[in-house]
Write an enzyme that holds these catalytic residues in place. Sequence first.
Site, mmCIF file in Angstrom:
data_model
loop_
_atom_site.group_PDB
_atom_site.id
_atom_site.type_symbol
_atom_site.label_atom_id
_atom_site.label_comp_id
_atom_site.label_asym_id
_atom_site.label_seq_id
_atom_site.Cartn_x
_atom_site.Cartn_y
_atom_site.Cartn_z
ATOM 1 N N TYR A 156 -2.581 -1.358 10.731
ATOM 2 C CA TYR A 156 -2.665 -1.653 9.442
ATOM 3 C C TYR A 156 -1.371 -1.169 8.546
ATOM 4 O O TYR A 156 -0.789 -1.607 7.723
ATOM 5 C CB TYR A 156 -4.172 -0.849 8.987
ATOM 6 C CG TYR A 156 -4.118 -0.991 7.175
ATOM 7 C CD1 TYR A 156 -4.194 -2.341 6.825
ATOM 8 C CD2 TYR A 156 -3.818 0.044 6.312
ATOM 9 C CE1 TYR A 156 -4.459 -2.375 5.385
ATOM 10 C CE2 TYR A 156 -3.817 -0.104 5.179
ATOM 11 C CZ TYR A 156 -4.218 -1.398 4.531
ATOM 12 O OH TYR A 156 -4.344 -1.383 3.006
ATOM 13 N N SER B 204 0.787 -1.165 -0.069
ATOM 14 C CA SER B 204 0.045 -0.009 0.216
ATOM 15 C C SER B 204 0.949 1.295 0.079
ATOM 16 O O SER B 204 2.039 1.087 0.488
ATOM 17 C CB SER B 204 -0.838 -0.021 1.264
ATOM 18 O OG SER B 204 -1.464 1.137 1.818
HETATM 19 N N1 LIG Z 1 -9.027 -0.418 -1.103
HETATM 20 C C1 LIG Z 1 -7.830 0.271 -0.760
HETATM 21 O O1 LIG Z 1 -7.894 1.573 -0.542
HETATM 22 C C2 LIG Z 1 -6.564 -0.187 -0.708
HETATM 23 C C3 LIG Z 1 -5.274 0.495 -0.635
HETATM 24 C C4 LIG Z 1 -3.990 -0.186 -0.528
HETATM 25 C C5 LIG Z 1 -4.087 -1.543 -0.449
HETATM 26 N N2 LIG Z 1 -5.166 -2.168 -0.348
HETATM 27 C C6 LIG Z 1 -4.849 -3.679 0.002
HETATM 28 O O2 LIG Z 1 -5.493 -4.452 -1.261
HETATM 29 C C7 LIG Z 1 -5.863 -5.635 -0.897
HETATM 30 C C8 LIG Z 1 -7.188 -6.051 -1.418
HETATM 31 O O3 LIG Z 1 -8.176 -5.258 -0.342
HETATM 32 P P1 LIG Z 1 -9.383 -4.547 -1.286
HETATM 33 O O4 LIG Z 1 -9.272 -3.042 -1.130
HETATM 34 O O5 LIG Z 1 -9.805 -5.298 -2.349
HETATM 35 O O6 LIG Z 1 -10.373 -4.985 0.088
HETATM 36 P P2 LIG Z 1 -11.693 -5.990 0.122
HETATM 37 O O7 LIG Z 1 -12.679 -5.417 -1.074
HETATM 38 O O8 LIG Z 1 -12.377 -5.713 1.423
HETATM 39 O O9 LIG Z 1 -10.960 -7.326 -0.335
HETATM 40 C C9 LIG Z 1 -10.294 -7.980 0.806
HETATM 41 C C10 LIG Z 1 -10.095 -9.344 0.274
HETATM 42 O O10 LIG Z 1 -9.196 -10.000 1.356
HETATM 43 C C11 LIG Z 1 -9.830 -11.321 1.437
HETATM 44 N N3 LIG Z 1 -9.738 -11.723 2.721
HETATM 45 C C12 LIG Z 1 -9.657 -11.026 3.976
HETATM 46 N N4 LIG Z 1 -9.638 -11.669 5.061
HETATM 47 C C13 LIG Z 1 -9.462 -12.985 4.594
HETATM 48 C C14 LIG Z 1 -9.120 -14.185 5.189
HETATM 49 N N5 LIG Z 1 -9.319 -14.216 6.660
HETATM 50 N N6 LIG Z 1 -9.013 -15.256 4.587
HETATM 51 C C15 LIG Z 1 -9.067 -15.181 3.311
HETATM 52 N N7 LIG Z 1 -9.332 -14.276 2.535
HETATM 53 C C16 LIG Z 1 -9.521 -12.894 3.247
HETATM 54 C C17 LIG Z 1 -11.431 -11.115 1.071
HETATM 55 O O11 LIG Z 1 -11.982 -12.403 0.746
HETATM 56 P P3 LIG Z 1 -13.295 -13.041 1.543
HETATM 57 O O12 LIG Z 1 -13.907 -11.892 1.926
HETATM 58 O O13 LIG Z 1 -13.802 -13.944 0.584
HETATM 59 O O14 LIG Z 1 -12.515 -13.872 2.735
HETATM 60 C C18 LIG Z 1 -11.326 -10.080 -0.047
HETATM 61 O O15 LIG Z 1 -10.937 -10.706 -1.256
HETATM 62 C C19 LIG Z 1 -5.701 -5.648 0.799
HETATM 63 O O16 LIG Z 1 -4.388 -6.240 0.953
HETATM 64 C C20 LIG Z 1 -5.693 -4.291 1.000
HETATM 65 O O17 LIG Z 1 -4.886 -4.037 2.499
HETATM 66 C C21 LIG Z 1 -6.410 -1.860 -0.437
#
Ligand SMILES: NC(=O)c1ccc[n+]([C@@H]2O[C@H](COP(=O)([O-])OP(=O)(O)OC[C@H]3O[C@@H](n4cnc5c(N)ncnc54)[C@H](OP(=O)(O)O)[C@@H]3O)[C@@H](O)[C@H]2O)c1
Length: 231
Positions: free
Chosen positions: A121, A108
């Site tokens: 985080y 991130s």
């Molecule tokens: N969105 C942002 O602003 C942002 C910015 C920088 C980095 N990121 C990073 O991008 C990545 C994806 O996040 P996102 O933004 O797409 O958010 P999201 O829509 O909430 O997706 C999170 C993903 O993580 C999976 N996950 C969470 N806990 C889990 C567990 N215990 N076991 C298996 N899978 C799990 C979820 O799958 P299930 O729900 O099916 O378990 C889902 O596919 C994360 O690492 C996040 O930190 C996001």
Amino acid sequence: MLLVGRNVEQLFETKHFVEQRGGSAVVLPYDIGQTVQIEALLRATENIPVDILINNAGFGLYGEFVETDLSHELNMIDVNIRALTHLTKAFARGMKVRGSGRIIQIASTSSFHGGPFMSVYYATKAYVLSFSEALADELAPYNIQVTAVCPGATYTDFAKTADLATSGLFKRPGIMDANTVAKLSITGYMKGKTLVIPGRSNAVYVFMTRFFTRRKFVQMTHQLQAPTHSL
Ligand SMILES: NC(=O)c1ccc[n+]([C@@H]2O[C@H](COP(=O)([O-])OP(=O)(O)OC[C@H]3O[C@@H](n4cnc5c(N)ncnc54)[C@H](OP(=O)(O)O)[C@@H]3O)[C@@H](O)[C@H]2O)c1
């Protein structure tokens, strides 16, 4: 494609999406926040040579550290750090034996400095970046490419899961959509980059960390994220 997550319905939607485009996908419903389930996942995939590992799973939590629920933060460390490390080691070993592989780690822009009101985080993402940069160097002789992707704020379920309604983080202009972030991430990865920061404004943001003290960046993040913004 091996699709891992807890939300079985969404996993099957993705499987359908992949198969409609001529690919094949297997749904693996595991909660990687639990070591026993990671071990079960590894047993289920032990005979499958995984060429590309994408460690995308992760979540955040918003709030004053002394007030937030410790169990959420410990679970966050388990998913964002522990599972990522466990899966990387398991699959990188097979890649080393086969003499090739690719690992994409989702870090991130928050990997670059501390973040008040999301302190755990931001720290987990600092780990992901540091770990990935070191591994990129260590695994290069085995023809294994490691790419750390550092998106900024992106419209996904992240803000809802992290309870960010009263933070200013998603109330600024320039929030990216997930498709654009994914495309730019893959483009950078295909070029063999170790670090990919999707989007010009995110790249400028990270570049600016060179010109301010670490303390200053923490203060600016405090201003942005302090819980004074009502919906
Ligand atoms: N969105 C942002 O602003 C942002 C910015 C920088 C980095 N990121 C990073 O991008 C990545 C994806 O996040 P996102 O933004 O797409 O958010 P999201 O829509 O909430 O997706 C999170 C993903 O993580 C999976 N996950 C969470 N806990 C889990 C567990 N215990 N076991 C298996 N899978 C799990 C979820 O799958 P299930 O729900 O099916 O378990 C889902 O596919 C994360 O690492 C996040 O930190 C996001």
